[in-house]
Design an enzyme around this catalytic site. Structure first.
Site, short mmCIF file in Angstrom:
data_model
loop_
_atom_site.label_atom_id
_atom_site.label_comp_id
_atom_site.label_asym_id
_atom_site.label_seq_id
_atom_site.Cartn_x
_atom_site.Cartn_y
_atom_site.Cartn_z
N GLU A 37 -17.08 -14.39 30.28
CA GLU A 37 -17.02 -13.33 31.27
C GLU A 37 -18.34 -13.33 31.96
O GLU A 37 -18.47 -12.69 33.08
CB GLU A 37 -16.02 -12.47 30.94
CG GLU A 37 -14.62 -12.82 30.83
CD GLU A 37 -13.80 -11.75 30.33
OE1 GLU A 37 -12.51 -11.47 30.41
OE2 GLU A 37 -14.35 -10.82 29.33
N ASP A 63 -3.13 -15.79 32.69
CA ASP A 63 -1.95 -16.05 32.13
C ASP A 63 -0.99 -14.92 32.75
O ASP A 63 -1.40 -14.05 33.43
CB ASP A 63 -2.06 -16.03 30.48
CG ASP A 63 -2.41 -14.41 30.27
OD1 ASP A 63 -3.68 -14.28 29.98
OD2 ASP A 63 -1.61 -13.54 30.02
N1 SAH Z 1 -10.60 -13.30 20.50
C1 SAH Z 1 -9.86 -13.76 21.61
C2 SAH Z 1 -9.45 -12.45 22.18
C3 SAH Z 1 -8.83 -12.41 23.65
S1 SAH Z 1 -8.09 -10.77 23.85
C4 SAH Z 1 -10.68 -14.51 22.58
O1 SAH Z 1 -11.98 -14.23 22.49
O2 SAH Z 1 -10.52 -15.58 22.75
C5 SAH Z 1 -8.00 -11.32 25.63
C6 SAH Z 1 -8.86 -11.07 26.50
O3 SAH Z 1 -8.47 -11.18 28.04
C7 SAH Z 1 -8.89 -9.42 26.74
O4 SAH Z 1 -10.41 -9.11 26.70
C8 SAH Z 1 -8.24 -9.06 27.66
O5 SAH Z 1 -8.81 -8.21 28.38
C9 SAH Z 1 -8.03 -10.11 28.69
N2 SAH Z 1 -6.66 -10.77 28.88
C10 SAH Z 1 -6.18 -11.86 29.36
N3 SAH Z 1 -4.63 -11.95 29.31
C11 SAH Z 1 -4.17 -10.86 28.79
C12 SAH Z 1 -3.01 -10.55 28.48
N4 SAH Z 1 -1.94 -11.20 28.66
N5 SAH Z 1 -2.70 -9.20 27.87
C13 SAH Z 1 -3.82 -8.17 27.54
N6 SAH Z 1 -4.98 -8.87 27.86
C14 SAH Z 1 -5.35 -10.10 28.28
#
Ligand code: SAH
Length: 236
Positions: A15, A204
Protein backbone atom coordinates in the site's frame (compact mmCIF):
# COMPACT_ATOMS: atom_id res chain seq x y z
CA UNK A 1 3.55 27.58 0.88
CA UNK A 2 2.42 25.44 3.76
CA UNK A 3 5.43 23.89 5.51
CA UNK A 4 3.55 21.16 7.33
CA UNK A 5 3.64 17.83 5.46
CA UNK A 6 0.79 15.60 4.37
CA UNK A 7 0.85 12.36 6.36
CA UNK A 8 0.31 9.08 4.52
CA UNK A 9 -0.39 5.81 6.33
CA UNK A 10 -0.92 2.35 4.83
CA UNK A 11 -1.15 -0.96 6.66
CA UNK A 12 0.78 -3.15 4.25
CA UNK A 13 4.00 -2.82 2.25
CA UNK A 14 2.09 -2.99 -1.06
CA UNK A 15 0.00 0.00 0.00
CA UNK A 16 2.91 2.40 0.56
CA UNK A 17 6.03 1.02 -1.14
CA UNK A 18 5.50 2.68 -4.53
CA UNK A 19 4.91 6.07 -2.88
CA UNK A 20 8.01 5.76 -0.69
CA UNK A 21 10.08 4.67 -3.69
CA UNK A 22 8.98 7.83 -5.57
CA UNK A 23 9.91 10.21 -2.74
CA UNK A 24 12.57 12.82 -3.42
CA UNK A 25 15.05 13.87 -0.72
CA UNK A 26 13.71 11.10 1.49
CA UNK A 27 14.86 10.91 5.10
CA UNK A 28 13.84 7.98 7.27
CA UNK A 29 13.39 7.91 11.02
CA UNK A 30 12.50 4.90 13.18
CA UNK A 31 10.15 5.37 16.14
CA UNK A 32 8.46 2.50 17.99
CA UNK A 33 9.90 0.23 15.28
CA UNK A 34 7.84 2.11 12.68
CA UNK A 35 9.67 3.72 9.75
CA UNK A 36 8.65 7.30 8.90
CA UNK A 37 9.79 8.50 5.47
CA UNK A 38 9.84 12.27 4.99
CA UNK A 39 10.35 13.73 1.54
CA UNK A 40 8.65 15.23 -1.52
CA UNK A 41 6.05 13.29 -3.45
CA UNK A 42 4.64 14.84 -6.63
CA UNK A 43 6.43 18.00 -5.44
CA UNK A 44 4.52 17.99 -2.11
CA UNK A 45 6.14 17.69 1.32
CA UNK A 46 4.94 14.34 2.74
CA UNK A 47 5.65 11.84 5.48
CA UNK A 48 4.71 8.21 4.82
CA UNK A 49 4.67 5.13 7.02
CA UNK A 50 3.56 1.52 7.00
CA UNK A 51 1.68 0.73 10.22
CA UNK A 52 0.74 -3.02 9.84
CA UNK A 53 -2.92 -4.10 9.91
CA UNK A 54 -5.32 -3.24 12.70
CA UNK A 55 -6.77 -0.44 14.79
CA UNK A 56 -4.05 -0.20 17.43
CA UNK A 57 -1.20 -0.26 14.90
CA UNK A 58 -2.77 2.50 12.85
CA UNK A 59 -3.70 4.69 15.84
CA UNK A 60 -0.18 4.44 17.30
CA UNK A 61 1.33 5.27 13.92
CA UNK A 62 -0.98 8.27 13.44
CA UNK A 63 -0.28 9.59 16.93
CA UNK A 64 3.49 9.38 16.50
CA UNK A 65 3.27 10.96 13.06
CA UNK A 66 1.21 13.84 14.45
CA UNK A 67 3.55 14.50 17.39
CA UNK A 68 6.75 14.16 15.36
CA UNK A 69 5.77 15.80 12.04
CA UNK A 70 2.65 17.92 12.71
CA UNK A 71 0.96 16.90 9.41
CA UNK A 72 -1.70 19.30 8.09
CA UNK A 73 -3.72 16.35 6.79
CA UNK A 74 -3.43 12.58 7.30
CA UNK A 75 -4.44 10.21 4.52
CA UNK A 76 -5.00 6.53 5.21
CA UNK A 77 -4.93 4.59 1.96
CA UNK A 78 -4.95 1.02 0.72
CA UNK A 79 -7.38 -1.81 0.09
CA UNK A 80 -10.69 -2.83 1.67
CA UNK A 81 -13.51 -5.32 1.46
CA UNK A 82 -16.42 -4.05 -0.64
CA UNK A 83 -19.93 -3.70 0.76
CA UNK A 84 -22.24 -3.50 -2.26
CA UNK A 85 -19.44 -2.22 -4.51
CA UNK A 86 -17.21 -4.12 -6.93
CA UNK A 87 -13.60 -5.33 -6.83
CA UNK A 88 -11.32 -2.60 -8.19
CA UNK A 89 -13.79 0.18 -7.26
CA UNK A 90 -12.53 3.13 -5.23
CA UNK A 91 -14.25 4.16 -2.00
CA UNK A 92 -13.51 7.50 -0.37
CA UNK A 93 -14.79 7.94 3.17
CA UNK A 94 -17.29 10.61 4.10
CA UNK A 95 -17.44 9.18 7.65
CA UNK A 96 -15.87 6.26 9.49
CA UNK A 97 -17.18 4.00 12.24
CA UNK A 98 -15.62 1.28 14.42
CA UNK A 99 -18.08 -1.55 13.76
CA UNK A 100 -16.62 -3.70 16.55
CA UNK A 101 -16.92 -1.10 19.33
CA UNK A 102 -19.87 -2.54 21.23
CA UNK A 103 -21.39 -0.94 24.33
CA UNK A 104 -24.92 -2.04 23.40
CA UNK A 105 -25.30 -4.03 26.65
CA UNK A 106 -25.10 -0.66 28.45
CA UNK A 107 -27.52 1.04 26.07
CA UNK A 108 -25.06 2.70 23.68
CA UNK A 109 -25.63 2.47 19.95
CA UNK A 110 -23.26 0.05 18.22
CA UNK A 111 -20.04 1.80 17.24
CA UNK A 112 -20.43 4.67 19.69
CA UNK A 113 -17.32 5.36 21.78
CA UNK A 114 -16.08 8.14 24.05
CA UNK A 115 -13.05 10.35 23.65
CA UNK A 116 -11.75 12.74 26.30
CA UNK A 117 -12.30 16.47 26.02
CA UNK A 118 -10.23 17.52 29.02
CA UNK A 119 -12.27 16.63 32.09
CA UNK A 120 -15.33 15.88 29.96
CA UNK A 121 -15.96 13.08 27.51
CA UNK A 122 -17.56 13.24 24.10
CA UNK A 123 -19.47 10.39 22.46
CA UNK A 124 -18.74 9.77 18.80
CA UNK A 125 -20.10 7.10 16.49
CA UNK A 126 -19.21 8.46 13.04
CA UNK A 127 -15.89 10.27 12.54
CA UNK A 128 -16.33 12.80 9.70
CA UNK A 129 -13.52 12.88 7.13
CA UNK A 130 -12.24 16.21 5.81
CA UNK A 131 -14.82 17.19 3.18
CA UNK A 132 -12.44 19.14 1.01
CA UNK A 133 -9.86 16.34 0.82
CA UNK A 134 -12.54 13.69 0.22
CA UNK A 135 -14.03 15.82 -2.57
CA UNK A 136 -10.65 16.28 -4.27
CA UNK A 137 -9.87 12.55 -4.04
CA UNK A 138 -13.29 11.71 -5.50
CA UNK A 139 -12.83 14.19 -8.36
CA UNK A 140 -9.37 12.87 -9.20
CA UNK A 141 -10.62 9.28 -9.00
CA UNK A 142 -13.44 10.08 -11.39
CA UNK A 143 -10.90 11.74 -13.70
CA UNK A 144 -8.50 8.79 -13.75
CA UNK A 145 -10.72 5.76 -13.27
CA UNK A 146 -14.15 6.96 -14.38
CA UNK A 147 -15.84 6.92 -11.01
CA UNK A 148 -15.53 6.54 -7.25
CA UNK A 149 -17.90 5.91 -4.35
CA UNK A 150 -18.18 8.36 -1.48
CA UNK A 151 -19.61 6.88 1.70
CA UNK A 152 -19.22 5.32 5.12
CA UNK A 153 -16.21 3.07 5.74
CA UNK A 154 -16.48 0.62 8.65
CA UNK A 155 -13.35 -0.43 10.54
CA UNK A 156 -12.71 -3.30 12.94
CA UNK A 157 -10.06 -5.78 14.01
CA UNK A 158 -11.53 -8.51 11.80
CA UNK A 159 -10.87 -9.56 8.24
CA UNK A 160 -14.49 -9.83 7.10
CA UNK A 161 -15.15 -12.81 4.82
CA UNK A 162 -18.83 -13.42 5.55
CA UNK A 163 -21.82 -12.40 3.39
CA UNK A 164 -24.09 -12.08 6.46
CA UNK A 165 -21.69 -9.70 8.18
CA UNK A 166 -21.31 -7.81 4.92
CA UNK A 167 -25.09 -7.25 4.74
CA UNK A 168 -25.15 -6.30 8.42
CA UNK A 169 -22.42 -3.69 7.87
CA UNK A 170 -24.55 -2.04 5.22
CA UNK A 171 -27.81 -2.25 7.17
CA UNK A 172 -26.30 -1.10 10.48
CA UNK A 173 -23.91 1.61 9.33
CA UNK A 174 -24.70 2.22 5.67
CA UNK A 175 -21.11 1.11 4.97
CA UNK A 176 -19.70 0.84 1.45
CA UNK A 177 -16.39 -0.73 2.52
CA UNK A 178 -14.86 -2.55 5.47
CA UNK A 179 -11.23 -2.48 6.54
CA UNK A 180 -9.05 -2.48 9.65
CA UNK A 181 -7.41 0.97 10.07
CA UNK A 182 -9.53 3.85 8.79
CA UNK A 183 -11.71 4.70 11.80
CA UNK A 184 -8.86 4.22 14.28
CA UNK A 185 -6.67 6.61 12.28
CA UNK A 186 -9.71 8.91 12.23
CA UNK A 187 -10.01 8.68 16.01
CA UNK A 188 -6.34 9.54 16.59
CA UNK A 189 -6.61 12.46 14.17
CA UNK A 190 -9.85 13.72 15.75
CA UNK A 191 -8.32 13.62 19.23
CA UNK A 192 -5.48 15.81 17.93
CA UNK A 193 -7.64 18.13 15.82
CA UNK A 194 -5.94 16.99 12.60
CA UNK A 195 -8.03 16.65 9.40
CA UNK A 196 -7.96 13.24 7.76
CA UNK A 197 -9.17 11.33 4.70
CA UNK A 198 -9.43 7.63 3.91
CA UNK A 199 -9.08 6.24 0.41
CA UNK A 200 -9.51 2.55 -0.42
CA UNK A 201 -9.55 0.34 -3.51
CA UNK A 202 -11.71 -2.77 -3.16
CA UNK A 203 -9.60 -5.96 -3.11
CA UNK A 204 -12.42 -8.40 -2.25
CA UNK A 205 -16.14 -8.45 -1.49
CA UNK A 206 -15.86 -9.29 2.22
CA UNK A 207 -17.58 -12.63 1.52
CA UNK A 208 -16.80 -16.32 1.03
CA UNK A 209 -14.54 -15.50 -1.94
CA UNK A 210 -12.37 -13.08 0.06
CA UNK A 211 -9.74 -15.61 1.20
CA UNK A 212 -8.97 -16.16 -2.52
CA UNK A 213 -9.74 -12.67 -3.87
CA UNK A 214 -7.72 -10.69 -1.32
CA UNK A 215 -4.33 -12.28 -2.15
CA UNK A 216 -5.16 -12.18 -5.86
CA UNK A 217 -6.15 -8.50 -6.04
CA UNK A 218 -4.55 -6.72 -3.05
CA UNK A 219 -1.36 -5.63 -4.82
CA UNK A 220 -3.04 -4.31 -7.96
CA UNK A 221 -5.71 -2.50 -5.94
CA UNK A 222 -3.21 -1.08 -3.45
CA UNK A 223 -1.27 0.40 -6.37
CA UNK A 224 -4.46 1.84 -7.77
CA UNK A 225 -5.11 3.81 -4.58
CA UNK A 226 -1.44 4.89 -4.38
CA UNK A 227 -1.50 6.17 -8.00
CA UNK A 228 -4.62 8.15 -7.27
CA UNK A 229 -3.11 9.71 -4.16
CA UNK A 230 0.12 10.63 -5.99
CA UNK A 231 -2.01 12.37 -8.63
CA UNK A 232 -4.21 14.20 -6.10
CA UNK A 233 -1.45 15.34 -3.73
CA UNK A 234 -0.76 18.62 -5.52
CA UNK A 235 -4.35 19.76 -4.83
CA UNK A 236 -4.64 18.55 -1.23
N1 SAH B 1 -1.04 -10.37 7.13
C1 SAH B 1 -2.08 -10.18 6.17
C2 SAH B 1 -3.11 -9.30 6.77
C3 SAH B 1 -4.04 -8.62 5.86
S1 SAH B 1 -5.39 -7.99 6.73
C4 SAH B 1 -1.42 -9.64 4.92
O1 SAH B 1 -0.56 -8.75 5.03
O2 SAH B 1 -1.68 -10.17 3.85
C5 SAH B 1 -6.26 -7.19 5.45
C6 SAH B 1 -5.83 -5.80 5.17
O3 SAH B 1 -6.52 -5.31 4.05
C7 SAH B 1 -6.15 -4.84 6.30
O4 SAH B 1 -5.14 -3.87 6.41
C8 SAH B 1 -7.50 -4.23 5.91
O5 SAH B 1 -7.54 -2.85 6.13
C9 SAH B 1 -7.67 -4.53 4.42
N2 SAH B 1 -8.82 -5.36 4.04
C10 SAH B 1 -9.01 -5.80 2.76
N3 SAH B 1 -10.11 -6.58 2.68
C11 SAH B 1 -10.65 -6.62 3.92
C12 SAH B 1 -11.79 -7.30 4.46
N4 SAH B 1 -12.57 -8.08 3.71
N5 SAH B 1 -12.05 -7.14 5.79
C13 SAH B 1 -11.25 -6.36 6.56
N6 SAH B 1 -10.15 -5.74 6.09
C14 SAH B 1 -9.84 -5.85 4.79
Amino acid sequence: MENRPIGIIGAMTVEVQSLIAQMEDCQTKEIARLLFHRGRLSGVDCVAAKCAPGKVNSAVCAQIMILEYAPRLVINLGVAGGVGVGIGDLVIATELVQHDFDGTALGSPLGELSICRGKEEQEIRMFPADRRAAGILAQEAAGIYGHAHLGVIATGDTFVADPEKNRWLNETFGAKAVEMEGASTAQACTMNGVPFAVLRAISDNANDDSPADFPAFAKECAEKSARLLAKALGRL
